[in-house]
Design an enzyme around this catalytic site. Structure first.
Site, PDB file in Angstrom:
ATOM      1  N   TYR A 164       0.845  -1.192   0.000  1.00 24.97           N
ATOM      2  CA  TYR A 164       0.000   0.000   0.000  1.00 24.97           C
ATOM      3  C   TYR A 164       0.882   1.244   0.000  1.00 24.97           C
ATOM      4  O   TYR A 164       1.858   1.334   0.756  1.00 24.97           O
ATOM      5  CB  TYR A 164      -0.906   0.029   1.237  1.00 24.97           C
ATOM      6  N   SER A 165       0.523   2.218  -0.845  1.00 23.34           N
ATOM      7  CA  SER A 165       1.242   3.493  -0.856  1.00 23.34           C
ATOM      8  C   SER A 165       0.992   4.215   0.460  1.00 23.34           C
ATOM      9  O   SER A 165      -0.138   4.263   0.951  1.00 23.34           O
ATOM     10  CB  SER A 165       0.757   4.367  -2.016  1.00 23.34           C
ATOM     11  N   CYS A 341      -0.496   8.035 -10.066  1.00 26.64           N
ATOM     12  CA  CYS A 341      -0.774   6.934  -9.157  1.00 26.64           C
ATOM     13  C   CYS A 341      -2.275   6.657  -9.130  1.00 26.64           C
ATOM     14  O   CYS A 341      -3.084   7.576  -9.016  1.00 26.64           O
ATOM     15  CB  CYS A 341      -0.267   7.256  -7.754  1.00 26.64           C
ATOM     16  N   GLU A 381       3.015   4.785 -10.928  1.00 26.72           N
ATOM     17  CA  GLU A 381       2.739   3.661 -10.032  1.00 26.72           C
ATOM     18  C   GLU A 381       1.239   3.373 -10.108  1.00 26.72           C
ATOM     19  O   GLU A 381       0.433   4.020  -9.428  1.00 26.72           O
ATOM     20  CB  GLU A 381       3.143   4.009  -8.602  1.00 26.72           C
ATOM     21  N   TYR A 383      -2.082   0.338 -10.699  1.00 25.73           N
ATOM     22  CA  TYR A 383      -2.436  -1.035 -10.328  1.00 25.73           C
ATOM     23  C   TYR A 383      -3.773  -1.413 -10.940  1.00 25.73           C
ATOM     24  O   TYR A 383      -4.490  -0.558 -11.459  1.00 25.73           O
ATOM     25  CB  TYR A 383      -2.505  -1.161  -8.795  1.00 25.73           C
TER      26      TYR A 383
END
Length: 383
Positions: A164-165, A341, A381, A383
């Site tokens: 997790y960021s 992100c 980044e 996902y």
């Protein structure tokens, strides 16, 4: 380029001169080369064991002329490769720690705070949580941590970690460098069989109560570290919980005081969400804008509630298109850094905008993006 020439030299047997081993330094201007021999334009009375040349020359069987005599030598040339110059990063990477805690020996933190930060009518829940670290996890803005949920999987083995960021600055929400924060969306969906499936780690985290233990690994990652230049332009593109690293950026820029860092550049945040009730940290960002109107720009894209002039849904790339020329001008500067992100689906739309803008200047966007990545100015980044 310096080169070392190792040579063995033989003299005619009639010569009774006693020879010794010696190293001679020869500059290129004192040597001539041809297919059969090397002529050294100085007189030497000793045999040559090693010649140090200052440029590479292919040699094997050659003749050396020294003191008016020509001697056959067998030589092998080796080149001294210059030491590589270490690349200096444009990011705040000095002393960055990675993988201090690993899955086999995680840090055991405690949940200090866990609160839902989306509205009741939002499509999905997002929670903000704060864990104690006692200063043992020395992370930087833009890094991530791993969380190992309690319990075992269907095979009876411990669950694997999920990354997790980090959603806080290095000082943490309490400003004492002893906490780390996350923002996590609870994953719940219906599969093909009509069964309700809950994400293992996201539900574990969203259900945590204050005081509960949590296994933490990391910190990890260098891709999303902030730029060193306090005068940089930092463009942040986020969807949903992809806002996490940028909350850390912005807290450091506008809410904190540091002896070695004061942000004087431009921070521009684009945040895309489905509904206004999904706009997490909205009040914080608006307060930053009030505090530093010349240094912070804020644009929301609410896809289910907003449209552009053409009536198209307002996704993050749609909002960016309204500032296309300005963004492209900024992107051509050496001190502009873009950070992206969130959901992977945001990337193609942003590439489409950049492709059309680059074409106007006769630039291939795919090639230009590679250059930006190499220069650490395009950081992704998703996902």
């Amino acid at each position: 380029m310096a080169a070392a020439l190792s040579a063995s030299l033989s003299l005619p047997s009639s010569n009774s001169t006693s020879l010794s081993i010696k190293t001679i330094f020869i500059s290129p201007e004192n040597i001539t080369f041809n297919k059969c021999k090397i002529l050294i334009k100085k007189s030497y009375t000793l045999s040559v064991h090693k010649l140090y040349l200052f440029e590479q020359v292919p040699l094997c069987n050659r003749n050396v002329s020294a003191g008016g005599k020509v001697f056959p030598i067998r030589a092998q040339l080796t080149t001294e490769v210059p030491a590589k110059v270490a690349k200096v990063s444009k990011k705040q990477d000095e002393g960055v720690v990675v993988n201090k805690f690993r899955p086999k020996d995680p840090y055991i933190g405690r949940c200090l705070l866990n609160t839902k930060i989306t509205g009741d009518d939002a499509p999905g829940e997002t929670w903000h949580m704060v864990f104690s670290t006692e200063g043992q996890i020395p992370y930087r803005e833009g890094q991530s941590i791993g969380v190992i949920p309690d319990g075992v999987d269907s095979n009876g083995k411990p669950h694997k970690l999920r990354l997790y960021s980090i959603a806080s600055s290095a000082l943490g929400d309490f400003g004492d460098s002893k906490t780390v924060s996350l923002c996590v969306k609870r994953l719940v969906y219906t599969n093909d069989k009509g069964e309700i499936v809950k994400g293992v780690c996201s539900n574990f985290l969203c259900d945590l109560k204050p005081g509960a233990e949590v296994k933490i690994t990391g910190p990890v990652g260098k891709e999303m570290l902030m730029p060193k230049d306090p005068n940089a332009t930092v463009i942040m593109l986020a969807t949903g919980t992809g806002i996490a690293p940028f909350r850390g950026f912005l807290w450091k820029m506008f809410f904190e005081k540091h002896k070695d860092y004061k942000f004087n550049g431009l921070a521009w945040l684009f945040l895309g969400v489905p509904t206004s009730s999904s706009l997490i940290y909205k009040e914080e960002f608006e307060k930053m804008k009030e505090k530093a109107p010349e240094n912070f720009r804020l644009d929301f894209a609410v896809s289910r509630e907003q449209t552009n002039e053409k009536g198209e849904k307002m996704y993050i790339q749609t909002r960016m298109a309204e500032y296309a020329e300005e963004l492209w001008t900024l992107l051509k500067k050496d001190n502009t850094f873009v950070y992206m992100c969130g959901l992977k689906g945001m990337e193609p739309g942003i590439d489409d905008i950049m492709t059309s803008l680059a074409e106007r200047d006769g630039i291939n966007w795919a090639d230009y993006k590679k250059q930006l990545k190499k220069a650490e100015q395009w950081n992704v980044e998703v996902y």
